[in-house]
Design a protein around this motif. Structure first.
Motif, PDB file in Angstrom:
ATOM      1  N   VAL A 298      30.960   4.868 135.952  1.00 22.39           N
ATOM      2  CA  VAL A 298      32.119   4.034 135.633  1.00 22.39           C
ATOM      3  C   VAL A 298      33.367   4.890 135.433  1.00 22.39           C
ATOM      4  N   VAL A 299      33.241   5.986 134.718  1.00 21.15           N
ATOM      5  CA  VAL A 299      34.391   6.875 134.512  1.00 21.15           C
ATOM      6  C   VAL A 299      34.886   7.414 135.842  1.00 21.15           C
ATOM      7  N   TYR A 300      33.966   7.832 136.703  1.00 18.92           N
ATOM      8  CA  TYR A 300      34.360   8.342 138.021  1.00 18.92           C
ATOM      9  C   TYR A 300      35.093   7.264 138.817  1.00 18.92           C
ATOM     10  N   LEU A 301      34.519   6.066 138.867  1.00 17.71           N
ATOM     11  CA  LEU A 301      35.138   4.985 139.640  1.00 17.71           C
ATOM     12  C   LEU A 301      36.508   4.618 139.097  1.00 17.71           C
ATOM     13  N   VAL A 302      36.629   4.524 137.778  1.00 20.61           N
ATOM     14  CA  VAL A 302      37.906   4.129 137.185  1.00 20.61           C
ATOM     15  C   VAL A 302      38.962   5.202 137.397  1.00 20.61           C
ATOM     16  N   ARG A 303      38.593   6.463 137.272  1.00 25.77           N
ATOM     17  CA  ARG A 303      39.587   7.532 137.405  1.00 25.77           C
ATOM     18  C   ARG A 303      39.935   7.878 138.838  1.00 25.77           C
ATOM     19  N   HIS A 304      39.005   7.668 139.760  1.00 19.75           N
ATOM     20  CA  HIS A 304      39.252   8.141 141.125  1.00 19.75           C
ATOM     21  C   HIS A 304      39.363   7.035 142.167  1.00 19.75           C
TER      22      HIS A 304
END
Length: 143
Positions: free
Chosen positions: A135-141
């Motif tokens: 989720v962090v990867y998807l939201v940030r990138h």
């Protein structure tokens, strides 16, 4: 992405981890139960009379801990929440659903379950950590 090394505080994190480990060990030794926050909080809904006081005291302690840190130990922190209320509400509901669906939360599985070498807790911890990373990867990138 840059790392704010002035906010990197391994000392307090280590002390906090040690305190969590001691609390979890004492809780299981004294009560014979796993120290899982979602279970303790969930037990306040329709509690038995004998359970209510210690559960409420535990949750009250969690909620007032920042005040103790600020006024008793002169600790100062600034919390920055970079999300709107809708996002926070949806995130809270998803965490609650996940804790219920997974039969426990991060404290129950990640701290207590892993220390008991529970395969179920290992799978639960790997699942919620992996989902969190994704989720962090998807939201940030991506978003």
């Amino acid at each position: 992405m840059t790392v704010d090394w002035t906010s990197f505080t391994p000392g307090p994190a280590l002390v906090g981890g040690i305190l969590l480990g001691i609390a979890a060990a004492l809780y299981v030794l004294i009560n014979g139960r796993i120290l899982g926050i979602s279970g303790i909080l969930g037990g306040l809904i329709g509690p038995k009379k004998s359970d209510w006081l210690w559960r409420a005291s535990f949750i009250l302690g969690l909620l007032t801990a920042p005040l103790w840190g600020k006024y008793v130990f002169q600790m100062s922190t600034t919390a920055v929440i970079d999300a709107d209320y809708i996002t926070l509400i949806v995130a809270g509901l998803l965490v609650g659903f996940g804790a219920r669906y997974g039969s426990g939360c991060t404290s129950g599985h990640g701290i207590c379950g892993l220390s008991r070498l529970s395969p179920r807790s290992l799978l639960a911890t790997l699942t919620f950590m992996g989902c969190g990373f994704l989720v962090v990867y998807l939201v940030r990138h991506w978003i």
